[in-house]
Design a protein around this motif. Structure first.
Motif, PDB file in Angstrom:
ATOM      1  N   ASP A 276      54.437 -13.721  29.881  1.00  0.00           N
ATOM      2  CA  ASP A 276      54.550 -12.758  28.789  1.00  0.00           C
ATOM      3  C   ASP A 276      53.215 -12.129  28.392  1.00  0.00           C
ATOM      4  O   ASP A 276      53.166 -11.277  27.505  1.00  0.00           O
ATOM      5  CB  ASP A 276      55.212 -13.393  27.561  1.00  0.00           C
ATOM      6  CG  ASP A 276      54.546 -14.688  27.132  1.00  0.00           C
ATOM      7  OD1 ASP A 276      53.403 -14.953  27.565  1.00  0.00           O
ATOM      8  OD2 ASP A 276      55.168 -15.454  26.360  1.00  0.00           O
TER       9      ASP A 276
ATOM     10  N   SER B 153      51.117  -6.980  31.300  1.00  0.00           N
ATOM     11  CA  SER B 153      51.432  -5.697  30.684  1.00  0.00           C
ATOM     12  C   SER B 153      52.879  -5.302  30.964  1.00  0.00           C
ATOM     13  O   SER B 153      53.434  -5.607  32.023  1.00  0.00           O
ATOM     14  CB  SER B 153      50.499  -4.611  31.213  1.00  0.00           C
ATOM     15  OG  SER B 153      50.693  -4.417  32.596  1.00  0.00           O
ATOM     16  N   LYS B 154      53.479  -4.607  30.006  1.00  0.00           N
ATOM     17  CA  LYS B 154      54.855  -4.133  30.152  1.00  0.00           C
ATOM     18  C   LYS B 154      54.968  -3.186  31.342  1.00  0.00           C
ATOM     19  O   LYS B 154      56.000  -3.157  32.027  1.00  0.00           O
ATOM     20  CB  LYS B 154      55.295  -3.421  28.874  1.00  0.00           C
ATOM     21  CG  LYS B 154      56.731  -2.909  28.897  1.00  0.00           C
ATOM     22  CD  LYS B 154      57.113  -2.288  27.568  1.00  0.00           C
ATOM     23  CE  LYS B 154      58.570  -1.834  27.579  1.00  0.00           C
ATOM     24  NZ  LYS B 154      58.818  -0.747  28.575  1.00  0.00           N
TER      25      LYS B 154
ATOM     26  N   ASP C 266      57.808  -3.134  34.287  1.00  0.00           N
ATOM     27  CA  ASP C 266      58.633  -1.942  34.486  1.00  0.00           C
ATOM     28  C   ASP C 266      58.506  -1.397  35.908  1.00  0.00           C
ATOM     29  O   ASP C 266      59.478  -0.924  36.500  1.00  0.00           O
ATOM     30  CB  ASP C 266      58.239  -0.854  33.478  1.00  0.00           C
ATOM     31  CG  ASP C 266      58.660  -1.197  32.054  1.00  0.00           C
ATOM     32  OD1 ASP C 266      59.522  -2.080  31.890  1.00  0.00           O
ATOM     33  OD2 ASP C 266      58.124  -0.592  31.113  1.00  0.00           O
TER      34      ASP C 266
END
Length: 457
Positions: free
Chosen positions: A100, A103-104, A108
């Motif tokens: 977690d 980075s997002k 993605d």
């Protein structure tokens, strides 16, 4: 890959033969020549494409994965990208576990190329059943015809760099390379590349960059795996809380630690000063190299690895709000403060609104002052302190118009005003200032905003 080939049968054939680019401004204070091996030119925008494909090819050759099988791996994103690209071409399914702290954007991107991604907690031991290591191992046991990659202990990882990255650097520098500097994680890049270069010239120095919170440097210096060294860190893509099997001490000469802040700030500088949009580890590599500049001589030829692309970090190190929140940005001007506020909207109120409306806005947005507007212009301010005083005198004032109770306008300062000068405007009678950006949009800066920025610096 054949660098002279113009047409390729599939995207995997474009992996490797990345350019070696001379660095200039960012290393102007160093006595030597520094080249960057820019691995963002790989199709997955990172050096991990090399080892991902190699590990899969070795697994196929050894019969560890059959047609239509499932690739399972714990990855921070870049290895997953390389594996996902290979899986698309070769017809495999991919399941990746990650932490977690990543980075997002990385998550993605993995999903965009067809991978399934499971996000696991960072702050647990590797043996914890919730860790991304443990979850990936469990899935590999449960899913038929699956292959657990295990890039940390898979020796095809370092083999890829021994066969590709090392020879490329040796050829591109015409054998003149004297130093290799690499952010060390799984150990594949630094050991494979370093081993090859040392075989060509035993005098080549191989320097590893580690992060605070990782145990790798302590292991290298003492031979001890000291878990007291391990604590959460923000740097991505390197550092470890265990020792991967890819490591060989003889391939490395020195470990240097770099702080989370120094790596992040330096990555932004590389992008702005060299025009190479790089990820977190590249910043840490240059920061570490600068820390060791006293070890360098004018005749040295240093090669640093720029592992991955800055697009993986647009929500982190390239986001002013994220950087300011962690105390990584040096706040000098009002512009810096505004950049750290992100997309916060300026709350205003029309002078013909009721005082009760202003009170509701203060409650809703937890703010102490609201600029008052009339025909698009700011004409004054209503403040929590001022409204409290008036309400104590006359409770019915809540039904009055804002125009009847508004106070003087907040001071407006230029975006390039030094933060230290704000003390001339913000005092016990005035809790905020306004500033207008180049697009004509107003922003408000409160005492709290300034205190918060400096408390994190």
């Amino acid at each position: 890959m054949n660098p002279n080939k113009r047409v390729y049968d599939n995207i995997l054939q474009t992996i490797g033969n990345t350019p070696l680019v001379k660095l200039n401004k960012i290393v102007a204070d160093l006595p030597c020549t520094v080249y960057a091996k820019v691995e963002t030119f790989n199709p997955g925008n990172s050096i991990k494409d090399r080892m991902a494909l190699k590990m899969l090819e070795v697994a196929e050759k050894e019969g560890k994965i059959k047609p239509g099988g499932t690739i399972i791996e714990g990855t921070s994103g870049n290895t997953g990208m390389g594996l996902a690209l290979a899986a698309i071409i070769k017809g495999y399914r991919c399941i990746f576990t990650t932490t977690d702290k990543q980075s997002k954007e990385k998550v993605d991107i993995l999903k965009a190329v067809g991978a399934e991604v499971i996000v696991c907690p960072t702050n647990v031991e590797p043996e914890d059943p919730r860790s991304y290591y443990s979850v990936s191992k469990r899935l590999a046991k449960e899913i038929p015809n699956s292959w657990y990659v295990n890039q940390y202990d898979n020796l095809a990882n370092r083999q890829a760099h021994y066969e590709q990255t090392g020879p490329e650097i040796w050829d591109q520098t015409e054998g003149k390379v004297t130093h290799l500097v690499v952010a060390a994680g799984t150990g594949g890049t630094i050991v494979g590349t370093g081993k090859y270069l040392k075989e060509q010239n035993p005098n080549v120095q191989v320097w590893a960059i580690d992060t605070y919170g990782s145990l790798l440097k302590k292991w290298f210096d003492t031979g001890e795996l000291d878990m007291s060294e391990v604590h959460p860190y923000i740097s991505e893509g390197f550092g470890e809380d265990f020792l991967p099997e890819n490591y060989i001490k003889d391939a490395i000469d020195h470990f240097e630690k770099v702080t989370d802040k120094d790596g992040a700030v330096m990555a932004r500088r590389i992008s702005k000063e060299e025009g190479i949009f790089v990820g977190y580890s590249a910043g840490s590599v240059i920061a570490g190299l600068k820390q060791m500049k006293d070890k360098l001589k004018p005749e040295d030829v240093v090669v640093v690895i720029f592992h991955d692309h800055g697009s993986r970090y647009v929500g982190k190190i390239y986001n002013d709000e994220w950087m300011l929140d962690r105390g990584f940005l040096e706040v000098k001007t009002v512009r810096d403060l505004v950049g750290g506020l992100g997309t916060r909207r300026l709350v205003t109120i029309d002078q013909d609104s009721k005082v009760s409306d202003a009170m509701e806005l203060m409650k809703k947005y937890d703010i102490e002052q609201i600029p008052v507007m009339s025909s698009g212009d700011i004409t004054g301010t209503v403040t929590q302190t001022g409204l409290f005083r008036r309400l104590m005198e006359d409770i019915e004032v809540k039904d009055a118009l804002v125009a009847d109770v508004q106070e003087k306008e907040l001071p407006v300062v230029e975006m390039d005003t030094a933060v230290e000068r704000l003390s001339h405007y913000i005092n016990k009678d005035n809790g905020a200032v306004l500033t207008k950006d180049e697009s004509g949009q107003f922003h408000i800066l409160t005492k709290y905003d300034i205190l918060t920025a400096f408390s994190k610096g």
